[in-house]
Each structure stands twice: as structure tokens, then as C-alpha cells.
Design a protein around this motif. Structure first.
Motif, mmCIF file in Angstrom:
data_model
loop_
_atom_site.group_PDB
_atom_site.id
_atom_site.type_symbol
_atom_site.label_atom_id
_atom_site.label_comp_id
_atom_site.label_asym_id
_atom_site.label_seq_id
_atom_site.Cartn_x
_atom_site.Cartn_y
_atom_site.Cartn_z
ATOM 1 N N HIS A 178 58.984 99.337 41.698
ATOM 2 C CA HIS A 178 57.756 99.539 42.490
ATOM 3 C C HIS A 178 56.624 98.661 41.966
ATOM 4 O O HIS A 178 55.833 98.119 42.744
ATOM 5 N N LEU A 203 47.580 102.607 52.424
ATOM 6 C CA LEU A 203 48.937 102.842 51.867
ATOM 7 C C LEU A 203 49.124 104.259 51.355
ATOM 8 O O LEU A 203 50.163 104.875 51.556
ATOM 9 N N ASN A 204 48.086 104.762 50.676
ATOM 10 C CA ASN A 204 48.267 106.037 49.984
ATOM 11 C C ASN A 204 48.253 107.258 50.896
ATOM 12 O O ASN A 204 48.443 108.375 50.435
ATOM 13 N N GLY A 206 50.087 106.510 53.771
ATOM 14 C CA GLY A 206 51.188 105.987 54.594
ATOM 15 C C GLY A 206 52.528 106.133 53.897
ATOM 16 O O GLY A 206 52.607 106.586 52.747
ATOM 17 N N SER A 207 53.573 105.704 54.572
ATOM 18 C CA SER A 207 54.924 105.904 54.046
ATOM 19 C C SER A 207 55.299 104.884 52.971
ATOM 20 O O SER A 207 56.343 105.018 52.340
ATOM 21 N N GLY A 208 54.474 103.869 52.736
ATOM 22 C CA GLY A 208 54.789 102.880 51.699
ATOM 23 C C GLY A 208 54.283 103.280 50.326
ATOM 24 O O GLY A 208 54.457 102.553 49.353
ATOM 25 N N ARG A 209 53.643 104.447 50.217
ATOM 26 C CA ARG A 209 53.025 104.814 48.931
ATOM 27 C C ARG A 209 54.090 105.188 47.887
ATOM 28 O O ARG A 209 55.220 105.528 48.228
ATOM 29 N N SER A 210 53.667 105.098 46.623
ATOM 30 C CA SER A 210 54.544 105.465 45.500
ATOM 31 C C SER A 210 53.636 105.892 44.351
ATOM 32 O O SER A 210 52.402 105.778 44.453
ATOM 33 N N GLU A 214 49.663 105.095 43.967
ATOM 34 C CA GLU A 214 48.719 106.213 43.836
ATOM 35 C C GLU A 214 48.044 106.257 42.466
ATOM 36 O O GLU A 214 46.888 106.623 42.357
#
Ligand code: NAD
Length: 289
Positions: A178, A203-204, A206-210, A214
Motif C-alpha cells: 500500500h 479517498l478516505n 472511498g473504496s481506495g482507502r487503506s 488514513e
């Protein structure tokens, strides 16, 4: 019935071991520390100058050491001074096969053993907010519960011997990949005239967050602080161990292998001593043609 653990000997007083020792002392355990480096030892009081003396004086030994080679040497030496009924809690990130071997060897001597690697850096160790991923016997986990709960916000029993370290290696492989991808994503955002803060705001949710988008990006990368307390060298070790494990079980994961090559290659310009979040600017720069 095995006696409750009151006296804990912490072996390895580095970035993680030192705050773990302090957190356990604050929680009411009688804690003593040992480290081969004198200045690391001096940072914790009370400390003991020999591993054997620490083992003799402890109901349980908690290890926070760099590699399986070192862990194996330390356990072999400590076992000479540990009587039956004692417990070893290994919070280091280590090789699952080595943890399994050590658990079997210690079981033969009546000594309990858990591989109990942790997620969360020195700050989480200081605040008793680590995640513990434990592998080993339920009975050892029950005995260790009070110690582990003092340092952790959550303790997950992953299964039998070695499974704590399998879990930890999978976790860190994902985190390492990541970080690499996050650097490449920042290059792409910049080329599209997008500010990183605006990217993260979207992003945070959305589905691309990690965990990386975060926590790592805002806390250590965009702030330019790079002071997480976890090094490039230790993350390189973990990625290497995860890929070694994959190879041992007959897997050849393509994306993980590519991420591993990037972590290895980065060693030419980002030394082991640097903060592991330095992968993000490295991946960002090297993604430009
Ligand atoms: P570190 O290098 O800061 O500390 C390791 C300590 O072990 C050093 O003080 C070293 O002198 C000591 N040591 C080495 N050989 C020894 C021996 N034979 N006997 C006694 N002490 C010895 O490393 P760290 O960042 O504290 O990490 C410790 C473990 O925790 C590693 O396995 C790492 O992968 C894992 N971990 C680290 C973090 C982090 O954020 N730093 C997070 C999760 C897990």
C-alpha cells in the motif's frame, strides 16, 4: 494451577521493547529489562546485566528482538534459567517456522510459548494500544491475558503455533505494498493538478482507502515528519519474510513479488535506518519516466 504472572522480564529495549516495558510497569507488573546494548539497557530501570539472571527473576519473558536468528539464540540461552511453568511471549516479528520450532522445544521443557507479534508503533506501545496477533495454545494465551491486555487494545488468537507471525507478515506485506502504491498514486494526482490533501479527503471515504491513506500519509508523509519509529530495514525484513513464506508454500504472488523488488531496490537510495514511510516519496519519484 499455574501461578499468575507478576514479574515480567523484557528482552530487547528498543523502539518497541522500551515503551512496552514502561506500559507494563505502569499497569502494576514488576518489570525488569535486558538489552545487549548498554545505552538501551540504561534507558530502563530496573535493568539486569545478564539474560540468565533476568530469566531466573521472571515469571514470563517478553521478547522484542529484530530477527529469528537472534530470538533463537536468546531463547536457547534463557531456557537454561527458566523453570517449568514459565512463559515466553515473543512480540517480535519473526519467521513462523522458527516460532513453531521454538514452541515445540519449549513445550518439551514445560515452558509455555506464544508468538505474539504486534501492530502499531512505539506510540501505541506507550499507550497500551497495540494489536496483538497471537499463535499458540489457548492455555498459554489465558495465562498471558493480563500481560497482553495491558499493552493491547485488542488481542486476536490467530490459531496454533506460528499463526501469529503468519498474520503479522500478511499484514505488513499489505502495508508495504500500500505504501508503494500510495507513492505512485501521489505522482498521478500531482500530474493531474490535484493537491494531496484534496485527494485524501475523497479517498478516505472511498473504496481506495487503506491504513496507509488514513494514517501514514497524513501523519508521517504529508506532515514531512517521518518519525513513526518503524524503520525501512525492519519493513524490508518483513516483506522478505512474507515472500519467503509464500515461496515455501509454493506460491508466486505477482503483485507482492513486484512490491518486494521495489522495497529491495529502494535500498540503494533509502538506507535501512530511515523511517519506513520514506517508501512513499521513493515510489513517487521513481514512478516518473
Ligand atoms: P529496535 O532495533 O529498535 O530494537 C531491538 C532491540 O533488541 C535493540 O535495542 C537491540 O540492542 C536489542 N537486541 C538485539 N540483540 C539482542 C540480544 N541478543 N539480547 C537482548 N537484546 C538484543 O527494533 P524495534 O523497532 O523495537 O522492533 C523490535 C521488534 O518489533 C522487531 O521484530 C520489529 O519487526 C517489531 N515491530 C516493530 C514495530 C515498530 O514500529 N518499531 C512495530 C511492530 C513490530
Amino acid at each position: 494451577m499455574a501461578q499468575a504472572i507478576r514479574k515480567v522480564g523484557v528482552v530487547g529495549l528498543g523502539n518497541m521493547g522500551l515503551p512496552i516495558a514502561r506500559t507494563l510497569a505502569a499497569a502494576g507488573f514488576e518489570v525488569k529489562g535486558f538489552d545487549t546494548m548498554e545505552e538501551r539497557r540504561a534507558a530502563f530501570s530496573p535493568n539486569i546485566g545478564s539474560l540468565g539472571d533476568l530469566a531466573t527473576a521472571s515469571d514470563a519473558l517478553l521478547l522484542s528482538l529484530p530477527t529469528s536468528d537472534i530470538i533463537e539464540k536468546v531463547v536457547a540461552e534463557a531456557a537454561e534459567s527458566l523453570t517449568s511453568g514459565r512463559l515466553i511471549l515473543d512480540t517480535s516479528t519473526a519467521e513462523p517456522a522458527s516460532s513453531r520450532r521454538l514452541q515445540a522445544e519449549m513445550a518439551a521443557r514445560g515452558i509455555g510459548y506464544l508468538d505474539a507479534p504486534v501492530s502499531g508503533g512505539p506510540t501505541a506501545a506507550r499507550n497500551g494500544q497495540l494489536l496483538v496477533m497471537a499463535g499458540g495454545a489457548e492455555s498459554d494465551l489465558n495465562r498471558a491475558a493480563a500481560v497482553l491486555q495491558a499493552i493491547a487494545r485488542q488481542v486476536v488468537h490467530c490459531g496454533g503455533p506460528g499463526t501469529g507471525n503468519v498474520t503479522k507478515l500478511v499484514n505488513n506485506l499489505l502495508c508495504a505494498a500500500h505504501l508503494t502504491l500510495a507513492g505512485e498514486a501521489l505522482a498521478l494526482a500531482e500530474a493531474g493538478d490535484l493537491q494531496p490533501e484534496a485527494l485524501l479527503a475523497a479517498l478516505n471515504v472511498g473504496s481506495g482507502r487503506s491504513g496507509v491513506t488514513e494514517l501514514n500519509l497524513p501523519r508521517w508523509v504529508l506532515s514531512n515528519s517521518f518519525d513513526s519509529g518503524f524503520s525501512m530495514g525492519l519493513m524490508r525484513k518483513d516483506v522478505g519474510l512474507a515472500l519467503k513464506l509464500a515461496s515455501e508454500v509454493g506460491l508466486a504472488p505477482r503483485l507482492a513479488t513486484a512490491a518486494g523488488a521495489i522495497w529491495r531496490d529502494s535500498g540503494a537510495s533509502v538506507p535501512d535506518s530511515e523511517d519506513f514511510n520514506r517508501m512513499v516519496p521513493y515510489a513517487k519519484e521513481t514512478s516518473r519516466r
